[in-house]
Design a protein around this motif. Structure first.
Motif, PDB file in Angstrom:
ATOM      1  N   ASN A  42      41.767  29.436  20.900  1.00 16.39           N
ATOM      2  CA  ASN A  42      42.979  28.646  20.687  1.00 16.39           C
ATOM      3  C   ASN A  42      43.924  28.649  21.889  1.00 16.39           C
ATOM      4  O   ASN A  42      44.829  27.831  21.970  1.00 16.39           O
ATOM      5  N   SER A  43      43.712  29.566  22.820  1.00 16.73           N
ATOM      6  CA  SER A  43      44.527  29.588  24.036  1.00 16.73           C
ATOM      7  C   SER A  43      44.073  28.508  25.026  1.00 16.73           C
ATOM      8  O   SER A  43      44.795  28.168  25.944  1.00 16.73           O
ATOM      9  N   HIS A  44      42.844  28.010  24.831  1.00 18.98           N
ATOM     10  CA  HIS A  44      42.223  26.988  25.683  1.00 18.98           C
ATOM     11  C   HIS A  44      41.894  27.523  27.082  1.00 18.98           C
ATOM     12  O   HIS A  44      41.718  26.747  28.011  1.00 18.98           O
ATOM     13  N   TYR A  45      41.796  28.858  27.221  1.00 14.89           N
ATOM     14  CA  TYR A  45      41.460  29.457  28.505  1.00 14.89           C
ATOM     15  C   TYR A  45      40.068  30.081  28.477  1.00 14.89           C
ATOM     16  O   TYR A  45      39.752  30.878  27.596  1.00 14.89           O
ATOM     17  N   PHE A  46      39.269  29.718  29.487  1.00 19.61           N
ATOM     18  CA  PHE A  46      38.025  30.423  29.757  1.00 19.61           C
ATOM     19  C   PHE A  46      38.350  31.554  30.720  1.00 19.61           C
ATOM     20  O   PHE A  46      39.100  31.356  31.680  1.00 19.61           O
ATOM     21  N   ASN A  47      37.809  32.734  30.480  1.00 20.81           N
ATOM     22  CA  ASN A  47      37.882  33.841  31.431  1.00 20.81           C
ATOM     23  C   ASN A  47      36.611  33.782  32.268  1.00 20.81           C
ATOM     24  O   ASN A  47      35.508  33.833  31.721  1.00 20.81           O
ATOM     25  N   VAL A  48      36.766  33.673  33.561  1.00 22.11           N
ATOM     26  CA  VAL A  48      35.617  33.540  34.458  1.00 22.11           C
ATOM     27  C   VAL A  48      35.558  34.752  35.376  1.00 22.11           C
ATOM     28  O   VAL A  48      36.574  35.165  35.932  1.00 22.11           O
ATOM     29  N   THR A  49      34.362  35.302  35.522  1.00 22.75           N
ATOM     30  CA  THR A  49      34.113  36.345  36.510  1.00 22.75           C
ATOM     31  C   THR A  49      32.980  35.862  37.403  1.00 22.75           C
ATOM     32  O   THR A  49      31.877  35.590  36.922  1.00 22.75           O
ATOM     33  N   LEU A  50      33.287  35.734  38.676  1.00 19.36           N
ATOM     34  CA  LEU A  50      32.277  35.392  39.673  1.00 19.36           C
ATOM     35  C   LEU A  50      31.947  36.691  40.397  1.00 19.36           C
ATOM     36  O   LEU A  50      32.834  37.325  40.968  1.00 19.36           O
ATOM     37  N   THR A  51      30.694  37.106  40.335  1.00 14.37           N
ATOM     38  CA  THR A  51      30.250  38.319  41.020  1.00 14.37           C
ATOM     39  C   THR A  51      29.438  37.908  42.229  1.00 14.37           C
ATOM     40  O   THR A  51      28.449  37.182  42.112  1.00 14.37           O
ATOM     41  N   TYR A  96      39.312  35.079  37.138  1.00 16.48           N
ATOM     42  CA  TYR A  96      40.350  34.064  37.004  1.00 16.48           C
ATOM     43  C   TYR A  96      40.219  33.380  35.647  1.00 16.48           C
ATOM     44  O   TYR A  96      39.207  33.525  34.954  1.00 16.48           O
ATOM     45  N   LYS A  97      41.261  32.646  35.285  1.00 14.93           N
ATOM     46  CA  LYS A  97      41.262  31.906  34.025  1.00 14.93           C
ATOM     47  C   LYS A  97      41.351  30.418  34.333  1.00 14.93           C
ATOM     48  O   LYS A  97      41.993  30.021  35.307  1.00 14.93           O
ATOM     49  N   VAL A  98      40.691  29.631  33.479  1.00 12.18           N
ATOM     50  CA  VAL A  98      40.727  28.181  33.626  1.00 12.18           C
ATOM     51  C   VAL A  98      41.187  27.567  32.310  1.00 12.18           C
ATOM     52  O   VAL A  98      40.578  27.802  31.255  1.00 12.18           O
ATOM     53  N   TYR A  99      42.263  26.800  32.381  1.00 14.04           N
ATOM     54  CA  TYR A  99      42.770  26.092  31.209  1.00 14.04           C
ATOM     55  C   TYR A  99      41.863  24.890  30.967  1.00 14.04           C
ATOM     56  O   TYR A  99      41.589  24.097  31.872  1.00 14.04           O
ATOM     57  N   VAL A 117      43.594  26.554  37.213  1.00 13.03           N
ATOM     58  CA  VAL A 117      43.207  27.937  37.522  1.00 13.03           C
ATOM     59  C   VAL A 117      44.457  28.812  37.619  1.00 13.03           C
ATOM     60  O   VAL A 117      45.420  28.468  38.302  1.00 13.03           O
ATOM     61  N   ILE A 118      44.414  29.953  36.914  1.00 17.41           N
ATOM     62  CA  ILE A 118      45.513  30.924  36.993  1.00 17.41           C
ATOM     63  C   ILE A 118      44.941  32.332  37.097  1.00 17.41           C
ATOM     64  O   ILE A 118      43.754  32.555  36.863  1.00 17.41           O
ATOM     65  N   SER A 119      45.790  33.265  37.429  1.00 16.90           N
ATOM     66  CA  SER A 119      45.497  34.708  37.408  1.00 16.90           C
ATOM     67  C   SER A 119      44.263  35.084  38.222  1.00 16.90           C
ATOM     68  O   SER A 119      43.362  35.771  37.743  1.00 16.90           O
ATOM     69  N   VAL A 120      44.215  34.668  39.465  1.00 16.64           N
ATOM     70  CA  VAL A 120      43.074  34.994  40.326  1.00 16.64           C
ATOM     71  C   VAL A 120      43.247  36.413  40.857  1.00 16.64           C
ATOM     72  O   VAL A 120      44.260  36.744  41.465  1.00 16.64           O
ATOM     73  N   LYS A 121      42.234  37.242  40.600  1.00 12.68           N
ATOM     74  CA  LYS A 121      42.225  38.640  41.048  1.00 12.68           C
ATOM     75  C   LYS A 121      40.837  38.970  41.567  1.00 12.68           C
ATOM     76  O   LYS A 121      39.850  38.397  41.116  1.00 12.68           O
ATOM     77  N   ALA A 122      40.767  39.912  42.487  1.00 10.83           N
ATOM     78  CA  ALA A 122      39.478  40.327  43.034  1.00 10.83           C
ATOM     79  C   ALA A 122      39.394  41.844  43.074  1.00 10.83           C
ATOM     80  O   ALA A 122      40.374  42.530  43.342  1.00 10.83           O
ATOM     81  N   VAL A 160      35.081  24.567  36.349  1.00  9.34           N
ATOM     82  CA  VAL A 160      35.273  25.977  35.967  1.00  9.34           C
ATOM     83  C   VAL A 160      34.820  26.956  37.055  1.00  9.34           C
ATOM     84  O   VAL A 160      35.427  28.002  37.224  1.00  9.34           O
ATOM     85  N   CYS A 161      33.780  26.624  37.787  1.00 14.85           N
ATOM     86  CA  CYS A 161      33.148  27.587  38.700  1.00 14.85           C
ATOM     87  C   CYS A 161      33.547  27.377  40.156  1.00 14.85           C
ATOM     88  O   CYS A 161      33.338  26.303  40.727  1.00 14.85           O
ATOM     89  N   MET A 162      34.122  28.416  40.740  1.00  7.52           N
ATOM     90  CA  MET A 162      34.394  28.401  42.176  1.00  7.52           C
ATOM     91  C   MET A 162      33.090  28.642  42.936  1.00  7.52           C
ATOM     92  O   MET A 162      32.099  29.071  42.351  1.00  7.52           O
ATOM     93  N   PHE A 163      33.136  28.375  44.238  1.00  3.80           N
ATOM     94  CA  PHE A 163      31.952  28.587  45.067  1.00  3.80           C
ATOM     95  C   PHE A 163      32.364  29.052  46.453  1.00  3.80           C
ATOM     96  O   PHE A 163      33.532  28.936  46.835  1.00  3.80           O
ATOM     97  N   VAL A 164      31.390  29.585  47.194  1.00  9.68           N
ATOM     98  CA  VAL A 164      31.594  29.992  48.579  1.00  9.68           C
ATOM     99  C   VAL A 164      30.897  28.942  49.434  1.00  9.68           C
ATOM    100  O   VAL A 164      29.673  28.789  49.348  1.00  9.68           O
TER     101      VAL A 164
END
Length: 152
Positions: free
Chosen positions: A42-51, A118-121, A81-86, A144-148
């Motif tokens: 219901n928050s409409h946010y995906f939690n994404v972890t790119l390893t 990071y989170k994606v709305y 995109v919000i809350s980007v942490k590494a 949703v997915c970042m890349f290098v």
């Protein structure tokens, strides 16, 4: 003269072959994995972890796509995109800085493993975007997915 030219052509072809093989061999050692979860739909946010493993540079730029194949408009996916942490392999925080509208730079200090969180709305019903609520989830990886960029 012809024999010399043939030797040069063979050498040139061999060099081209080596140049095309070396990056592929290096790319095989690099691993990228995505984990996407949705603990509160219901928050409409995906939690994404790119390893990212075995990609050792002092700074690494993570890009969010700005467009999607087949659609020739700028989509601005990064605005969701919000809350980007590494974190490094030891779980220690790494410095993250947004350097452009769709690029986050991580000071990895040559860490062997980086986990970018990071989170994606996602609340746009469209095949070009992602959507999440308590009834269903639709993930379009471009949104949703970042890349290098170096690894494309």
């Amino acid at each position: 003269m012809i024999k010399s030219l043939q030797k040069t052509q063979k050498l040139f072809i061999a060099i081209l072959f080596l140049l095309s093989v070396v990056p592929q061999a290096q790319a095989r050692t690099v691993k990228i994995a995505y984990t996407i979860d949705m603990p509160n739909p219901n928050s409409h946010y995906f939690n994404v972890t790119l390893t990212l493993e075995n990609y050792s540079k002092k700074w690494i730029d993570f890009h969010m796509p700005v467009w999607i194949p087949g659609s020739y408009f700028i989509r601005e996916f990064e605005k969701n995109v919000i809350s980007v942490k590494a974190l490094n392999q030891d779980g220690k925080s790494l410095f993250v800085r947004k350097i452009r509208k769709n690029i986050w730079r991580v000071q990895s200090n040559h860490s062997k493993t980086i986990r970018l969180h990071y989170k994606v709305y996602a609340y746009t019903i469209s095949v070009r975007h992602s959507f999440l609520d308590d009834s269903h989830a639709f993930i379009n990886p471009s949104s949703v997915c970042m890349f290098v960029k170096d690894l494309n």
